[in-house]
Design a protein around this motif. Structure first.
Motif, mmCIF file in Angstrom:
data_model
loop_
_atom_site.group_PDB
_atom_site.id
_atom_site.type_symbol
_atom_site.label_atom_id
_atom_site.label_comp_id
_atom_site.label_asym_id
_atom_site.label_seq_id
_atom_site.Cartn_x
_atom_site.Cartn_y
_atom_site.Cartn_z
ATOM 1 N N THR A 150 0.813 -1.217 0.000
ATOM 2 C CA THR A 150 0.000 0.000 0.000
ATOM 3 C C THR A 150 0.844 1.264 0.000
ATOM 4 N N VAL A 165 -4.693 -2.656 3.125
ATOM 5 C CA VAL A 165 -5.265 -1.312 2.955
ATOM 6 C C VAL A 165 -5.819 -0.816 4.291
ATOM 7 N N HIS A 193 -9.224 2.867 -3.823
ATOM 8 C CA HIS A 193 -8.666 3.747 -2.797
ATOM 9 C C HIS A 193 -9.701 3.994 -1.709
ATOM 10 N N VAL A 205 -12.212 -1.625 -4.300
ATOM 11 C CA VAL A 205 -11.789 -2.045 -2.962
ATOM 12 C C VAL A 205 -12.495 -3.341 -2.573
ATOM 13 N N PRO A 229 -3.925 0.541 -2.867
ATOM 14 C CA PRO A 229 -3.075 -0.636 -3.039
ATOM 15 C C PRO A 229 -2.037 -0.352 -4.120
#
Length: 136
Positions: A26, A62, A99, A51, A44
């Motif tokens: 990450t 993450v 994200h 995600v 990532p």
């Protein structure tokens, strides 16, 4: 890596960013268009669009990074709390790299993450619960 993806370019060091933290899976950076001071993104390293569909190890990484950065922001900024969210699909965003947003919250900030709310209908809830349990 997707050469057209800004987040992939940040991960590869080809695009400038204020990196708060990074590890083998990450990278956490300050958002270039922050809602408030400290608004950060955890991404990532691999180019994944969602995600919710990345592998378990990356998902775990993450959220471990998210917790680590939140602890550091807590120390650095002493916020009143945090909003943590991600968006998914074409209706809610244009970035096609998974994200998570980490937004320090302050009593006097202008951040609004409101949702119109309704009451949960017991019959609808029972039906949906059964459908979700069947899917699980």
């Amino acid at each position: 890596m997707n050469d057209e993806c800004d987040f992939c370019r940040i991960v590869a060091g080809e695009k400038s960013a204020h990196v708060l933290y990074e590890d083998e899976r990450t990278v956490a950076v300050l958002d270039q268009h922050p809602a408030v001071t400290g608004h950060s993104l955890v991404v990532p390293r691999s180019h994944e669009e969602e995600v919710l569909t990345i592998d378990e190890a990356t998902t775990t990484a993450v959220f471990e990074t998210l917790r680590c950065v939140a602890d550091a922001l807590e120390t650095a900024l002493d916020p009143d709390g945090f909003s943590v969210f991600h968006t998914s699909g074409p209706l809610v965003g244009t970035v096609e790299h998974a994200h998570v947003h980490l937004v320090p919250r302050f009593a006097d900030d202008d951040v609004t993450l409101s949702l119109s709310r309704d009451r949960l209908d017991p019959d609808d809830a029972a039906e949906l619960t059964a459908r979700v349990r069947d899917a699980l």
